[in-house]
Design a protein around this motif. Structure first.
Motif, PDB file in Angstrom:
ATOM      1  N   VAL A 164      -6.476  10.226 -11.015  1.00  0.00           N
ATOM      2  CA  VAL A 164      -6.090   9.874  -9.650  1.00  0.00           C
ATOM      3  C   VAL A 164      -5.825   8.377  -9.585  1.00  0.00           C
ATOM      4  O   VAL A 164      -6.709   7.565  -9.857  1.00  0.00           O
ATOM      5  N   ASN A 165      -4.595   8.003  -9.232  1.00  0.00           N
ATOM      6  CA  ASN A 165      -4.217   6.608  -9.039  1.00  0.00           C
ATOM      7  C   ASN A 165      -3.815   6.397  -7.584  1.00  0.00           C
ATOM      8  O   ASN A 165      -3.052   7.193  -7.019  1.00  0.00           O
ATOM      9  N   ALA A 166      -4.325   5.326  -6.980  1.00  0.00           N
ATOM     10  CA  ALA A 166      -4.016   5.047  -5.576  1.00  0.00           C
ATOM     11  C   ALA A 166      -3.634   3.590  -5.395  1.00  0.00           C
ATOM     12  O   ALA A 166      -4.230   2.695  -5.999  1.00  0.00           O
ATOM     13  N   ILE A 167      -2.633   3.362  -4.553  1.00  0.00           N
ATOM     14  CA  ILE A 167      -2.183   2.022  -4.194  1.00  0.00           C
ATOM     15  C   ILE A 167      -2.088   1.959  -2.675  1.00  0.00           C
ATOM     16  O   ILE A 167      -1.542   2.871  -2.043  1.00  0.00           O
ATOM     17  N   TYR A 168      -2.630   0.897  -2.086  1.00  0.00           N
ATOM     18  CA  TYR A 168      -2.455   0.707  -0.649  1.00  0.00           C
ATOM     19  C   TYR A 168      -2.048  -0.730  -0.374  1.00  0.00           C
ATOM     20  O   TYR A 168      -2.566  -1.666  -0.961  1.00  0.00           O
ATOM     21  N   LEU A 169      -1.066  -0.878   0.528  1.00  0.00           N
ATOM     22  CA  LEU A 169      -0.528  -2.188   0.881  1.00  0.00           C
ATOM     23  C   LEU A 169      -0.512  -2.304   2.394  1.00  0.00           C
ATOM     24  O   LEU A 169       0.124  -1.498   3.079  1.00  0.00           O
ATOM     25  N   LEU A 170      -1.186  -3.315   2.909  1.00  0.00           N
ATOM     26  CA  LEU A 170      -1.349  -3.460   4.346  1.00  0.00           C
ATOM     27  C   LEU A 170      -0.703  -4.750   4.822  1.00  0.00           C
ATOM     28  O   LEU A 170      -1.035  -5.829   4.331  1.00  0.00           O
ATOM     29  N   ALA A 171       0.207  -4.616   5.774  1.00  0.00           N
ATOM     30  CA  ALA A 171       0.801  -5.783   6.410  1.00  0.00           C
ATOM     31  C   ALA A 171      -0.123  -6.298   7.511  1.00  0.00           C
ATOM     32  O   ALA A 171      -1.203  -5.752   7.751  1.00  0.00           O
ATOM     33  N   GLU A 172       0.303  -7.324   8.173  1.00  0.00           N
ATOM     34  CA  GLU A 172      -0.551  -8.029   9.135  1.00  0.00           C
ATOM     35  C   GLU A 172      -1.109  -7.093  10.207  1.00  0.00           C
ATOM     36  O   GLU A 172      -0.383  -6.341  10.857  1.00  0.00           O
ATOM     37  N   GLY A 173      -2.432  -7.117  10.370  1.00  0.00           N
ATOM     38  CA  GLY A 173      -3.098  -6.399  11.445  1.00  0.00           C
ATOM     39  C   GLY A 173      -3.250  -4.914  11.250  1.00  0.00           C
ATOM     40  O   GLY A 173      -3.740  -4.216  12.143  1.00  0.00           O
ATOM     41  N   GLU A 174      -2.888  -4.380  10.095  1.00  0.00           N
ATOM     42  CA  GLU A 174      -2.918  -2.937   9.881  1.00  0.00           C
ATOM     43  C   GLU A 174      -4.279  -2.470   9.348  1.00  0.00           C
ATOM     44  O   GLU A 174      -5.087  -3.264   8.870  1.00  0.00           O
TER      45      GLU A 174
END
Length: 418
Positions: free
Chosen positions: A264-274
């Motif tokens: 299981v590989n996971a990537i998360y990318l959060l922009a401002e305020g998310e």
């Protein structure tokens, strides 16, 4: 109990289709569930106030629903849903595979679906029970024994309608069969969706799985993926998550047969305020199974990420190999990551490891690039893309890998710290 949950129960009780018995069980369970508060560990860092403020309203089909992004070079059977209805389909159902919409199921297919439904999903998932009560459309996919499906199946949910959307996916991969399934969600409209999928992998089955939760802004997402992995079965799951006002994904893997493997590989990318919350649970209930889980996140200014990964080694699960890693980069001192990797071990002949790291951008390296005329967003891409690129290059489908590389580069630009 919150007013929103009371409305869910009432709406579920009004439904009178062939799943009414299943809905009744769900509404009865919901009536006995306490609404999650911050004192509960599973929801400690993810407030549900945006949900509490809503009224239950099932989104209707819409004409102008947009479309899922095109993945160049991907030859797939693609189906899109918007407003709880089938919106579009492209290609043909691969030979040997059964693809059934819940709304089109005949009596025999209905019996099969009812026998499998909620047999993989743990009962403690609140929004899984909400999906049980309110799902208005679903997909049942059956791959017969020893059948190799070379054409991927792509299921897209478009958060394009104001209202609630509750899509269900049920997949049975029989012994020796092989298939690739892509689940993705897109949109930024003011909506709430509970996209729930359940997978049964029989002995020696192979599943190449993707879940792209790319909802942003006001599109709330509280979905889940659940797997039962049989003897010598192989599961590869690749997860990508963006943030919104509320975005959470629960992943559960249960081994039911020996000598099985899950990666299981996971990537998360959060922009401002998310906000993005990833909870995973791996249940090693039998011996001689292997798990490798890697989660990497990049968190923008004022954004908040949550990772809770748990590997549970049962008493009889000897000879287990399991590794869990979570690594995070913060793009700002105002970014937040709450990470909690867990190992719960009751067997004594196992090899397990877990860890978590949190780091910031190296200011000297960033300053070096900025003084040479490179924009801040491009500098961030150059410094950080290698951090997640390793997981992307492991994706077996080249078309999906290339599309992700391009999409994530664009995502980085929106994550620039002002």
């Amino acid at each position: 109990m919150s007013q929103w949950l009371s409305e869910v129960i009432a709406e579920g009780q009004r439904q009178t289709d062939w799943l009414a018995g299943h809905r009744q069980q769900a509404t009865e369970a919901l009536a006995n569930i306490k609404w999650p508060v911050r004192r509960q560990e599973a929801w400690r860092f993810t407030p549900l106030l945006p949900v509490e403020k809503r009224s239950v309203s099932l989104a209707a089909a819409v004409e102008q629903h947009g479309s899922a992004p095109v993945i160049d070079g991907l030859d797939a059977y693609s189906v899109s849903f918007a407003g709880n209805k089938l919106a579009a389909q492209q290609g043909s159902v691969p030979a040997g595979l059964t693809f059934t919409l819940f709304s089109n199921a005949n009596t025999e297919q209905q019996a099969t679906i009812k026998a499998l439904l909620s047999q993989v999903k743990p009962s403690h998932h609140l929004f899984g029970q909400v999906n049980d009560a309110l799902m208005t459309e679903g997909v049942y996919i059956h791959v017969p024994a020893n059948t190799v499906i070379d054409t991927p199946i792509r299921l897209s949910q478009l958060a394009a309608s104001v209202g609630d959307q509750h899509l269900r996916v049920l997949v049975h991969v029989e012994s020796g069969a092989k298939v690739a399934i892509i689940e993705d969600g897109f949109g930024d409209a003011d909506s709430l969706n509970t996209f729930v999928s359940e997978y049964v992998l029989d002995a020696q089955a192979q599943l190449e799985h993707y879940r792209f939760a790319m909802y942003t802004q006001q599109a709330m997402h509280v979905g889940s993926c659940h797997f039962k992995v049989g003897e010598k079965a192989q599961l590869t799951s690749n997860i990508v998550g963006y943030g919104s006002v509320l975005s959470r994904l629960d992943v559960d893997v249960e081994y039911t047969g020996e000598f099985a493997n899950a990666n299981v590989n996971a990537i998360y990318l959060l922009a401002e305020g998310e906000l993005f919350d990833l909870h995973s649970t791996i249940e090693h209930a039998v011996p001689n199974c292997t798990t490798e889980e890697n989660a990497r996140g990049i968190v923008g200014d004022r954004a908040k990420a949550v990772f809770n990964g748990r590997i549970h080694i049962h008493r009889n699960a000897q000879k287990t190999l399991a590794e869990l890693n979570n690594r995070n980069l913060l793009l700002s001192r105002r970014a937040i990551i709450n990470t909690k990797p867990e190992l719960e071990i009751y067997a004594d002949d196992v090899r397990c490891a877990h860890g978590a790291t949190v780091a910031e951008i190296e200011e000297k390296a960033l300053y070096y690039l900025l003084t040479r005329g490179i924009s801040r967003s491009q500098a961030l891409i150059m410094l950080n893309f290698g951090f997640i690129q390793e997981l992307i290059t492991q994706i077996p489908n080249i078309a999906i890998s290339d599309w992700l590389l391009h999409s994530l580069r664009e995502r980085f630009v929106s994550m620039e710290v002002k």
